[in-house]
Design a protein around this motif. Structure first.
Motif, PDB file in Angstrom:
ATOM      1  N   SER B 244      21.085  62.739  -5.758  1.00 42.84           N
ATOM      2  CA  SER B 244      20.841  62.065  -7.041  1.00 42.84           C
ATOM      3  C   SER B 244      19.431  62.319  -7.549  1.00 42.84           C
ATOM      4  N   GLY B 271      21.424  60.095 -11.171  1.00 43.54           N
ATOM      5  CA  GLY B 271      22.815  60.445 -10.944  1.00 43.54           C
ATOM      6  C   GLY B 271      22.918  61.785 -10.233  1.00 43.54           C
ATOM      7  N   GLY B 272      24.120  62.103  -9.757  1.00 44.12           N
ATOM      8  CA  GLY B 272      24.265  63.269  -8.887  1.00 44.12           C
ATOM      9  C   GLY B 272      25.318  64.279  -9.297  1.00 44.12           C
TER      10      GLY B 272
END
Lengths: 239, 318
Positions: B244, B271-272
């Motif tokens: 992330s 976020g990833g």
């Protein structure tokens, strides 16, 4: 920083550069990232809008009315060229989070024990004996991604996330651990509940935990948690 | 009460809340490292115009009205301005077009019906709406419980009161009563959204890149202030998930299902999923006016061009 080609600057839009410092999660990354956070604050001054440190990267958001993306990239390149890691021992506050480990507030506790081939008491001990580092905050205000949990406790996220996870819930996802600052949806395996107030708008600094901090979960009784004002009612499982 | 609201008086009372009406200033900045999102107006362009027509400086808090349904009664004489979507607004039952300044006398009622063109209308008041800032901002973020008229990020509810400064009834300096034609965007036309390539774009398959920029994408009904999902052909990336990392405004991420999501003001801070790049701030604003089912196109843009467009826009709002 021994990975070839790193650090690297990647465009993150009109007002941002993502500095990629590392390619893997490692506690040794932290003193570099916390140093870069501080150096960027000095280097960008009032053109700095926001910083988002994470496990291997730092997102730098600048004001495009004060600086062009090219100017920001140059400023970052200069900053990186002079970067020296923080003194590891001197960085990060140490926090103890009083935690009641129990099936009624941590419904995955028996499952984790079974997977690990341990009894519940041993499972709790393994989670509580590690001093974790905070690698990133995100997902929700004050939600700190910490690592790394004992490899025998490594457990993937729930296949179906819960619609409602109570505030203070302590969980495991992969080899990460975290506590939910507020009620929210979530897919982590829950093993207990902490009384710590992780995000408090009336606190100076708002978030209890910061990137680079050290955290220990301290097992306490249900009575102790109640005394500290935590909600310990049985968790209704909504998925 | 702090200095920010000690001279505030009640300005408008909510008689019907509608689905979603939120106070938004420019956004909450400097706190993303704590996991706190940016917030702020989903349509920066219309928000800025509403404030300008009301005589306000950049950054004043205005009301973002999504989908309509809201009714407000004036508690005092007010100078207001409306910009953005046409949500069928009426003033005491007489039609009220957006992109103009108007006056409201005590007891008069401003109503929003439903979308005629666009999704979000902005209502500004002379001097800006007043409330207690939270973490330095009035931006309402429902998910985080921060900001807004009550400090806890709630959408407006029946009987809520919006506070204004004592100058809210004065005539603003300048005689600009309506926005020029070029500022009044046609939200029913298909937008070309400018995307700055970046992030993991090199990891997408060549065919997927060709498709990304040559497809009419359809806005999904999973669209809100966090992000807008686009439906169309499946995009394939050699990366499926990543460690992330920080997400900027307009980041276009592609989860394993191959359907892109453009991230807007209330996006999560990290976020990833792999990303194609980022929409420009003005393209985010344009996307935020699209109704589910509407079609959009993505067009690559250079940083030089995007910067010039953005600076020209901002310089119109001193």
């Amino acid at each position: 920083m021994s990975v070839p080609g790193l650090p690297r600057l990647e465009s993150a839009g009109l007002d941002g550069w993502l500095v990629r410092l590392f390619d893997a999660i490692d506690e040794a990354n932290l003193p570099w990232i916390t140093a870069l956070v501080r150096d960027c604050e000095a280097a960008f001054g009032n053109a700095l809008v926001d910083l988002v440190p994470s496990y291997t990267t730092l997102l730098v958001i600048f004001d495009p009315m004060r600086m062009t993306p090219d100017e920001a990239r140059e400023r970052l390149a200069e900053t990186l060229a002079a970067l020296a890691p923080d003194d590891e021992a001197a960085t990060g506050e140490v926090h103890e989070l009083p935690t009641w480990y129990h099936e009624s507030v941590g419904p995955e506790l028996p499952h984790l024990a079974e997977r690990a081939g341990l009894d519940v008491a041993e499972t709790i001990a393994r989670h509580a004996e590690v001093t974790y580092r905070v690698y990133a905050l995100g997902f929700a205000p004050g939600f700190a991604f910490m690592g790394s949990v004992d490899e025998r406790l490594e457990t993937p996220r729930l296949e179906t996330p819960r619609k409602r996870v109570p505030a203070g819930s302590v969980g495991i996802a992969g080899r990460q651990t975290a506590a939910y600052p507020a009620v929210s949806p979530g897919g982590w395996n829950l093993i207990g509940r902490t009384a710590a107030r992780l995000f408090d708008r009336d606190r100076d600094g708002f978030s209890l935990l910061r990137v680079g901090d050290r955290v220990r979960f301290v097992p306490v009784s249900k009575e102790e948690l109640v005394r500290r004002g935590a909600d310990v009612t049985y968790m209704e499982d909504t998925r | 009460m702090t200095a920010a609201i000690e001279d505030a008086v009640s300005g408008l009372r909510v008689t019907r809340p509608g689905p979603l009406a939120l106070l938004q200033d420019a956004g909450r900045f400097g706190v993303r490292r704590l996991g706190v999102t940016q917030g702020g107006p989903a349509d920066l362009h219309a928000w800025a115009w509403a404030n300008r027509l009301a005589g306000n400086a950049w950054g004043a808090a205005a009301l973002e009205v999504t989908l309509g349904g809201l009714a407000l009664e004036a508690e005092r004489e007010l100078t207001l301005a409306l910009a953005g979507a046409d949500l069928g607004a009426t003033l005491d039952d007489a039609p009220l077009s957006p992109w103009q300044r108007f006056r409201l006398r005590p007891g008069q009622v401003l109503r929003f019906a439903q979308p005629v063109g666009g999704l979000r209308a902005y209502l500004a008041v002379a001097g800006g709406f007043r409330a207690e800032p939270v973490l330095g901002s009035l931006a309402s973020v429902v998910r985080e419980g921060l900001g807004g008229h009550d400090g806890h990020g709630h959408a407006l509810a029946e009987c809520d009161v919006l506070h204004v400064g004592t100058e809210a009834g004065e005539h603003p300096i300048g005689d600009e009563r309506e926005a020029p034609a070029e500022a009044r965007l046609d939200y029913t036309a298909m937008p070309r959204l400018s995307l700055l390539p970046g992030a993991q774009i090199a990891e997408f398959e060549g065919a997927s890149l060709a498709v990304a920029f040559n497809t009419a994408w359809r806005v999904d009904d999973r669209a809100d202030r966090m992000g807008v999902r686009l439906r169309g052909p499946t995009l394939r990336c050699r990366l499926t998930s990543m460690i992330s990392e920080g997400l900027g405004l307009g980041a276009v991420q592609v989860p394993p299902d191959g359907q892109p999501i453009a991230l807007l003001n209330d996006r999560q801070t990290i976020g990833g999923y792999p990303r194609l790049g980022a929409l420009t701030p003005l393209s985010c604003a344009r996307l935020a006016q699209c109704l589910p089912g509407q079609e959009v196109r993505l067009a690559a843009v250079s940083a030089e061009r995007a910067l010039a467009d953005y600076r020209r826009f901002r310089r119109a709002f001193a």
